[in-house]
Enzyme design. Structure first.
Site, PDB file in Angstrom:
ATOM      1  N   ASP A  15       0.849  -1.186   0.000  1.00 16.92           N
ATOM      2  CA  ASP A  15       0.000   0.000   0.000  1.00 16.92           C
ATOM      3  C   ASP A  15       0.886   1.238   0.000  1.00 16.92           C
ATOM      4  O   ASP A  15       1.880   1.294   0.722  1.00 16.92           O
ATOM      5  CB  ASP A  15      -0.898   0.014   1.236  1.00 16.92           C
ATOM      6  CG  ASP A  15      -2.059  -0.948   1.134  1.00 16.92           C
ATOM      7  OD1 ASP A  15      -2.261  -1.529   0.051  1.00 16.92           O
ATOM      8  OD2 ASP A  15      -2.766  -1.127   2.140  1.00 16.92           O
ATOM      9  N   ARG A  37      -2.402  -1.681  -8.176  1.00 19.42           N
ATOM     10  CA  ARG A  37      -3.717  -1.172  -7.784  1.00 19.42           C
ATOM     11  C   ARG A  37      -3.714   0.333  -8.046  1.00 19.42           C
ATOM     12  O   ARG A  37      -2.809   1.044  -7.617  1.00 19.42           O
ATOM     13  CB  ARG A  37      -3.989  -1.438  -6.309  1.00 19.42           C
ATOM     14  CG  ARG A  37      -5.352  -0.873  -5.825  1.00 19.42           C
ATOM     15  CD  ARG A  37      -5.424  -0.834  -4.304  1.00 19.42           C
ATOM     16  NE  ARG A  37      -5.204  -2.131  -3.721  1.00 19.42           N
ATOM     17  CZ  ARG A  37      -4.650  -2.325  -2.529  1.00 19.42           C
ATOM     18  NH1 ARG A  37      -4.233  -1.289  -1.813  1.00 19.42           N
ATOM     19  NH2 ARG A  37      -4.493  -3.541  -2.051  1.00 19.42           N
TER      20      ARG A  37
END
Length: 323
Positions: free
Chosen positions: A130, A178
């Site tokens: 992330d 992502r």
């Protein structure tokens, strides 16, 4: 932007965050967090898998400043990888480097990440880094590049509000990525401030990686963007195996099931653990429309949504003072 900044400032309030860890599940955090521990999150993931929905699991935590805490987080993630493997779940890992010691020492953090990625690779499990705020951005990319010399089961996130995002997505076009809008407070020198500009860049990044990249996770609940992607992949004959729609645990369950029934790959971002408050507030900061989705679950349904968030922060702050 004032509302967005408000939520970001709340996400960075350590006193409220500490109180949230003690009282959050009593206030309704279980509606957006899949459990307080490993056993609970595994049950939640199994239920989603039975509906044909994959998961990426995040052991919540960030901005760690003690080595012992970072090692504890690493051990929890290693146990999570082992559980995914042994239970044969359709799931992979999402993690934040700052939880694993990035703010302590970069070599210490890299060693922790290497151990996680190596074990995940042995188990056939993907690991996603992330992306965090801009001071941690390049360090994370550098560690990822180094790990990708030895492993092909690791990727990251590209944040559409950053001016540098187009260069980053080109640099990592051979990675599974992502694509998100972004949820940290950044200056106008670093990031777009206008929501329309962010949305336009978001779509351009998605289209680029769909046509040039390895695999694209499209993180959004926005019907307009989802419909645009559906049309785009049809026009360019992009197979459904090359992308997935990624949605958040506890949100738009109807949309998750609908997309899965239409034959699209769907992945749900599944957070778990006690350290949920920063995640919760940045969720609102990234897209203030999420207020309507969140507060009706976490706070009293009869309460005005904006006041509900502020009231929740006030209550948690009061609880902290009493302690």
């Amino acid at each position: 932007m004032a509302l967005r900044d408000f939520f970001i400032s709340l996400s960075e309030n350590e006193a409220i965050s500490t109180a949230a860890q003690n009282y959050g599940f009593k206030l309704g955090a279980q509606h957006i967090v899949a459990g307080a521990n490993l056993q609970e999150v595994i049950e939640s993931v199994r239920t989603l898998n039975e509906q044909g929905i994959a998961c990426t699991i995040d052991n919540l935590g960030e901005f760690v400043t003690e080595e012992a805490t970072a090692i504890q987080a690493k051990d929890e993630i290693l146990a999570l990888i082992e559980a995914i493997h042994s239970e044969q779940l359709n799931a992979h890992i999402s993690l934040k480097p700052s939880q694993l010691g990035l703010d302590i020492d970069i070599d210490f953090c890299y060693d922790n990440l290497h151990e996680i990625v190596e074990h995940a690779n042995e188990c056939g499990i993907f690991v996603n880094f992330d992306m965090e705020d801009s001071p941690r951005l390049q360090m994370t990319f550098d560690m990822l590049k180094e790990l990708q010399k030895s492993f092909n089961n690791v990727g990251t996130v590209i944040q559409a509000y950053l001016h540098r995002a187009k260069g980053d997505i080109e640099n990592f076009k051979d990675s599974r990525l992502r694509v998100v809008k972004g949820a940290y407070k950044e200056s106008e020198e670093i990031a777009y401030q206008d929501q329309l500009e962010i949305d336009i860049n978001f779509l351009e990044l998605i289209e680029y990686h769909l046509t040039h990249g390895l695999f694209t996770s499209i993180a959004t609940h926005d019907h307009n963007i989802i419909n645009h992607v559906k049309y785009f992949v049809e026009q360019y004959n992009i197979p459904k195996e090359k992308f997935e729609f990624q949605l958040l645990y506890g949100f738009r369950k109807d949309l998750q099931v609908e997309l899965a029934r239409e034959g699209y790959q769907v992945c749900v971002y599944v957070p778990y653990g006690e350290d949920w408050y920063g995640y919760f507030m940045r969720l609102l900061a990234e897209r203030p429309q999420n207020i309507n989705l969140v507060t009706k679950r976490v706070f009293n349904k009869k309460t005005n949504t904006v006041l509900a968030v502020a009231a929740g922060a006030f209550v948690l702050g009061r609880l902290t003072k009493r302690k």
